[in-house]
Design a protein around this motif. Structure first.
Motif, mmCIF file in Angstrom:
data_model
loop_
_atom_site.group_PDB
_atom_site.id
_atom_site.type_symbol
_atom_site.label_atom_id
_atom_site.label_comp_id
_atom_site.label_asym_id
_atom_site.label_seq_id
_atom_site.Cartn_x
_atom_site.Cartn_y
_atom_site.Cartn_z
ATOM 1 N N GLU A 189 -9.104 -0.476 1.106
ATOM 2 C CA GLU A 189 -8.378 0.505 0.308
ATOM 3 C C GLU A 189 -8.454 0.018 -1.131
ATOM 4 O O GLU A 189 -8.265 -1.162 -1.395
ATOM 5 C CB GLU A 189 -6.928 0.592 0.762
ATOM 6 N N PHE A 229 -0.326 5.101 -1.802
ATOM 7 C CA PHE A 229 -1.632 4.462 -1.794
ATOM 8 C C PHE A 229 -2.529 5.090 -0.741
ATOM 9 O O PHE A 229 -3.732 5.172 -0.899
ATOM 10 C CB PHE A 229 -1.454 2.958 -1.502
ATOM 11 N N ASP A 230 -1.936 5.545 0.364
ATOM 12 C CA ASP A 230 -2.709 6.047 1.480
ATOM 13 C C ASP A 230 -3.226 7.474 1.312
ATOM 14 O O ASP A 230 -4.033 7.925 2.097
ATOM 15 C CB ASP A 230 -1.886 5.981 2.772
ATOM 16 N N CYS A 240 0.795 -1.223 0.000
ATOM 17 C CA CYS A 240 0.000 0.000 0.000
ATOM 18 C C CYS A 240 0.824 1.267 0.000
ATOM 19 O O CYS A 240 0.346 2.302 -0.372
ATOM 20 C CB CYS A 240 -0.915 0.029 1.219
ATOM 21 N N ARG A 267 -7.624 1.108 -5.426
ATOM 22 C CA ARG A 267 -6.994 1.991 -6.411
ATOM 23 C C ARG A 267 -7.385 1.545 -7.806
ATOM 24 O O ARG A 267 -7.421 0.355 -8.100
ATOM 25 C CB ARG A 267 -5.478 1.948 -6.292
ATOM 26 N N LYS A 274 -6.645 6.774 -6.132
ATOM 27 C CA LYS A 274 -7.342 6.184 -4.991
ATOM 28 C C LYS A 274 -8.846 6.310 -5.178
ATOM 29 O O LYS A 274 -9.356 7.388 -5.497
ATOM 30 C CB LYS A 274 -6.917 6.852 -3.688
#
Length: 180
Positions: free
Chosen positions: A151, A33-34, A23, A153, A166
């Motif tokens: 999460e 990613f966050d 991530c 993407r 994202k």
């Protein structure tokens, strides 16, 4: 055949980079990613001096791609379970057909990664060999996107350049009931 090979190589690369980097990996645009996409629900003027719509033209959630070079819109039909991605221009107002047979959604939930391929589903006015709409009937993706701690993407290629954005968390404050 060459296009299929290119898509397979791109898919394999994305899978390897997601698997090995997890991530926290940096995308081509330098975002981890966050980092969240804007979660505003009203028109907001950003530091670039222009307004952003709160939703896409198909009434879905917006996904920023390449520092707003493009946007994508995610529409989840909870009744059928289908998930559709529309590729949009920088203003998030017009469809942008791309030369791709599919786009990829990477998800991470409970420490496990899973990928979903959304196939091209051309709009009537998309040029031959291009699509601005990609969809899947895989209900598992829609169910994952409903979860609080997932999460996700979007990964795709536009004019030879890879983009990743994202997917914003699902808004659980709206007025419909979920079947559990």
């Amino acid at each position: 055949m060459n296009n299929i090979f290119t898509n397979c190589v791109t898919l394999a690369f994305c899978l390897m980079s997601f698997t090995f980097n997890g991530c926290d990996s940096k995308t081509d645009q330098g975002k981890s990613f966050d980092e969240a996409a804007p979660e505003d629900v009203t028109m907001v003027e950003d530091d670039h001096g222009h307004d952003h719509p709160s939703e896409g033209p198909h009434h879905g959630s917006l996904i920023e791609l390449g520092k707003e070079a493009y946007h994508a819109e995610l529409v989840h039909d909870e009744n059928s379970g289908s998930v559709t991605i529309y590729v949009l221009d920088s203003g998030a107002t017009k469809n942008v057909p791309i030369k791709a047979e599919s786009v990829l959604v990477n998800t991470k939930h409970d420490g496990k990664g899973q990928q979903f391929i959304l196939s091209a589903s051309r709009e009537a006015n998309d040029p031959e060999g291009q699509s601005s709409r990609f969809s899947t009937q895989d209900k598992a993706l829609g169910e994952l996107l409903e979860e609080h701690d997932v999460e996700a993407r979007l990964v795709l290629e536009i004019e030879g350049k890879s983009y990743s954005g994202k997917i914003p968390a699902h808004d659980h404050d709206h007025d419909h009931k979920h079947a559990h």
